[in-house]
Scaffold this active site. Sequence first.
Site, mmCIF file in Angstrom:
data_model
loop_
_atom_site.group_PDB
_atom_site.id
_atom_site.type_symbol
_atom_site.label_atom_id
_atom_site.label_comp_id
_atom_site.label_asym_id
_atom_site.label_seq_id
_atom_site.Cartn_x
_atom_site.Cartn_y
_atom_site.Cartn_z
ATOM 1 N N HIS A 67 11.167 2.905 -5.661
ATOM 2 C CA HIS A 67 11.390 1.523 -5.232
ATOM 3 C C HIS A 67 10.658 0.519 -6.121
ATOM 4 C CE1 HIS A 67 7.669 1.987 -2.656
ATOM 5 N NE2 HIS A 67 7.527 0.710 -2.982
ATOM 6 N N ASP A 116 11.799 8.889 -2.921
ATOM 7 C CA ASP A 116 11.203 7.695 -3.538
ATOM 8 C C ASP A 116 10.272 8.103 -4.690
ATOM 9 O OD1 ASP A 116 10.469 5.068 -3.958
ATOM 10 O OD2 ASP A 116 9.129 4.958 -2.225
ATOM 11 N N SER A 212 2.048 0.831 -4.036
ATOM 12 C CA SER A 212 3.211 1.686 -4.231
ATOM 13 C C SER A 212 3.219 2.351 -5.595
ATOM 14 C CB SER A 212 4.498 0.877 -4.089
ATOM 15 O OG SER A 212 4.811 0.652 -2.761
#
Length: 256
Positions: A67, A116, A212
């Site tokens: 992402h 992901d 992230s």
Amino acid sequence: MFIQSFLLLLAIGFLSAGRVSRPEERIIGGQNIEIEQAPWQVSLQVNGEHSCGGSIYTKDIIITAAHCLYEKERRLEAKDFLIRVGSSLSNSKGTLVKVAAIRSHENYNSTNFTKDIAVMRLSEPLNFTDKVKSIPLAERNPAPGTVAMVSGWGATSVLPSHNGYPVLSYPINLHGVYHNIRNWSYCSEILSMSESNICAGTYGQSACFMDSGGPLVVNQELVGVVSKGPAFCDGFTVYESVPFFRPWILNAIASI
């Protein structure tokens, strides 16, 4: 992008730990660390600002979250990124390196952040020093109770506001926090978990926005990649399991 993700995912009780538009982000409950304590840590930079974390696997390969390759609805290209290595500061020092190629998992789902995981090939090899080092891929998931470290430039606090947007507080210096691997079954009762996930952390000690793509580390091995967590970063963090994706990572590297 992260604010948009917040509003979307808050409705189902989740928030990816990826990019907001556009403050930086940091570890909840952590403390300043020097880059020598996590020399595999990198900052993915977009438009001159920190956007996500990542880990150095080899002199020219970075592992991050899928992402992190998106900004709003747009898929970012290799030319959109610079990778800052060798600095505990997200906005200065170290070295900025261009990206030559990127690949995210072909089954990545942007709705629930499954699969992901992504890899990047740098345009030139890194020079390894005490501030720039690779980290090997773990071959087995750590057992519940194992102490792991997560690091990044993510939000230090997330508070609600009257307009529905989170109030976020961010550092410039790299942060790290030690926390425990949690039982998968327990985590899956609270958050959406897939077989490829590991969860770690607790209230007051977790990854958060813009952490992230960053590393979850056990015994100097990369065991997880920061993916998602509760909307206000007030519980454990969900990571993609590096041992689970190890075959895919190695094949992806060979393909780019």
